[in-house]
Write an enzyme that holds these catalytic residues in place. Sequence first.
Site, PDB file in Angstrom:
ATOM      1  N   GLY A 302       0.810  -1.206   0.000  1.00  0.00           N
ATOM      2  CA  GLY A 302       0.000   0.000   0.000  1.00  0.00           C
ATOM      3  C   GLY A 302       0.846   1.260   0.000  1.00  0.00           C
ATOM      4  O   GLY A 302       0.556   2.226  -0.720  1.00  0.00           O
ATOM      5  N   THR A 329       7.687  -5.054   4.720  1.00  0.00           N
ATOM      6  CA  THR A 329       6.488  -5.796   5.110  1.00  0.00           C
ATOM      7  C   THR A 329       6.935  -7.041   5.848  1.00  0.00           C
ATOM      8  O   THR A 329       7.665  -7.873   5.290  1.00  0.00           O
ATOM      9  CB  THR A 329       5.600  -6.164   3.915  1.00  0.00           C
ATOM     10  OG1 THR A 329       4.642  -7.156   4.318  1.00  0.00           O
ATOM     11  CG2 THR A 329       6.406  -6.688   2.738  1.00  0.00           C
ATOM     12  N   ILE A 330       6.541  -7.136   7.079  1.00  0.00           N
ATOM     13  CA  ILE A 330       6.965  -8.262   7.900  1.00  0.00           C
ATOM     14  C   ILE A 330       6.412  -9.571   7.359  1.00  0.00           C
ATOM     15  O   ILE A 330       6.958 -10.650   7.612  1.00  0.00           O
ATOM     16  CB  ILE A 330       6.527  -8.026   9.367  1.00  0.00           C
ATOM     17  CG1 ILE A 330       7.402  -8.840  10.321  1.00  0.00           C
ATOM     18  CG2 ILE A 330       5.045  -8.328   9.549  1.00  0.00           C
ATOM     19  CD1 ILE A 330       7.215  -8.466  11.771  1.00  0.00           C
ATOM     20  N   ASP A 331       5.326  -9.479   6.553  1.00  0.00           N
ATOM     21  CA  ASP A 331       4.709 -10.683   5.980  1.00  0.00           C
ATOM     22  C   ASP A 331       5.491 -11.247   4.800  1.00  0.00           C
ATOM     23  O   ASP A 331       5.173 -12.326   4.305  1.00  0.00           O
ATOM     24  CB  ASP A 331       3.279 -10.380   5.513  1.00  0.00           C
ATOM     25  CG  ASP A 331       2.337 -10.080   6.666  1.00  0.00           C
ATOM     26  OD1 ASP A 331       2.718 -10.370   7.817  1.00  0.00           O
ATOM     27  OD2 ASP A 331       1.234  -9.574   6.420  1.00  0.00           O
ATOM     28  N   ARG A 376      -1.590 -11.675   6.896  1.00  0.00           N
ATOM     29  CA  ARG A 376      -2.967 -11.355   6.523  1.00  0.00           C
ATOM     30  C   ARG A 376      -3.405 -12.127   5.280  1.00  0.00           C
ATOM     31  O   ARG A 376      -4.453 -12.754   5.252  1.00  0.00           O
ATOM     32  CB  ARG A 376      -3.120  -9.859   6.290  1.00  0.00           C
ATOM     33  CG  ARG A 376      -2.708  -8.986   7.445  1.00  0.00           C
ATOM     34  CD  ARG A 376      -2.891  -7.519   7.142  1.00  0.00           C
ATOM     35  NE  ARG A 376      -4.300  -7.177   7.047  1.00  0.00           N
ATOM     36  CZ  ARG A 376      -5.067  -6.822   8.067  1.00  0.00           C
ATOM     37  NH1 ARG A 376      -4.543  -6.751   9.276  1.00  0.00           N
ATOM     38  NH2 ARG A 376      -6.330  -6.520   7.906  1.00  0.00           N
TER      39      ARG A 376
END
Length: 556
Positions: A302, A329-331, A376
């Site tokens: 984003g 982004t930790i993901d 997520r």
Amino acid sequence: APARDARAARVLARSSGASTDGASLSRRARSNFRATRRVRPSSASPARLRPPRAVLADAANGTFDDLEFDQEKYSWRVGGPNDIPCVHLRDVYRGEKPLEPRPSPFCTKSSCPVTIGDRTPLSLNRTFVSEDDRVLLKSMAFGSPDSLGASCGFDCDASGEFKGVSASSTEDGTCNVCEFVPEFAKRAGPRALIYHDPATTHAAIVNCGGLCPGINDVIRSVVTTLETGYGVKEISGIRFGFGGFWKEGVSNLKLTRSNTSGVQRAGGSVIGTGRGGGDVPKIVDSIERQGINMVFVIGGNGSHAGADAISDECARRGLAVSVVGIPKTIDNDILHIDKTFGFDTAVEEAQKAIRAAAIEAKSALNGVGVVKLMGRQSGFIAMNASLASGEVDVCMIPEVDFAMEGAGGVVQHIKSLLKKQGHAVVVVAEGAGQEYVRGAGGTDKGGNPILGDIGPWLVKRLRAEMSCDVKYIDPTYMVRGIPANAHDSIYCTILGQNAVHGAFAGYTGISIGMVNTHAVFLPIPRLIERERLVDPDGRMWHRLLTSTGQPDFQSS
């Protein structure tokens, strides 16, 4: 060399209708780039499988059964339709003063000349990277669509012709399987010529989205490279996300090498962070008003979309502003790059929660330890942490559907684990099993879907279905706010340095990342086409299944 050059020229000459992404290179041109497997499907006589030793013997003798290779080794010159283009200020600047390149002042201690003269790669011990250096975007070329993790598919129909393409266009009417079209990214690094004057440069750093280990390392690296490497005197930290550009009552934080020294030892973000606030016209108005000509955006998908929009608006106004993204982004869900910073630290920290859950489970009668980890839309943290732990019995991620009930469901499997070994350890990513829980709906300020909380729901379900002692651990904020480990800290330093090099090189709308272990510049739109997801048919997920021994969790 002349023969190879001539061959490369012939290959390029055969290309027709080439586009910037290389997708429309002619099939003949592509077949000259790689060894081509020719397959002639036939319903009457299916392809004959040959033992590996026979194939190796054919290879040694230079003969093949159903394989045909060009006997002459090919060469390939970078520069052309297979290059991934990046926007340069030369393409968008419309100011009164001409945009002229100037010699770079960047040097390292061991390579700075005693007397400052013309700075060239040779006089600086090859400190600089050639503008023509490239890195191959994808290093794997699959030989068959049925190979594990293959990203290609059969494009032949039953008659042996290309689907939707006339057989005559392939010259010999045969089908190519898994054609490999290479794409080349620009290698990151300092350039001998720069397009910003360090004496008048005003750089801004903004951090958006959630926290992640390593943010302060990136900020320190950017500041140090700007100040020490290029001599920039004005560096501003934009407070609390994009909104810090224009919100009343929020002022910039002046950044220097001195006041950022040691910040990497603390978690969080020295300039703060925030979601939303992406009013692009107001942001660019603020950039113009403050005389900012470099913007470094630390964030995920984003935030990168916002950075790309800011770059486009600056280009529309003809401003000489370089906007550079640094993937956070930790993901680990950014496309194309090897990984994002903070991910390794998150996986390492998640081990503590899994270890605690395993101890609790093994110390209780019918003990079950449930750990909810971040993820997520992608389950990289849950998958990697489970694989690293070696104590996880069940891992659930958003990319893989699972049945909760039924003979092959999660509940029944945990019951069998309790009966067999007396305990169970379960790891679930926050975005998994959303069909079982209801979120508030809509999206948050960062554009992310608001999820239901799968962790407490799963704990309640297990307690209702069986006699067990469940311990639930959610280490989300423990993982997000810690300092980066040594590996991530080094990675952050590399990213920060190359972000500055990219900005001074005159690029805008780009991001920095490691591709096949090399730092590259990539246009932001390529990174945010979609989220990077765990491949349920890929090697890592198969390794995880082998480690946990869990079934596919189908209802029947």
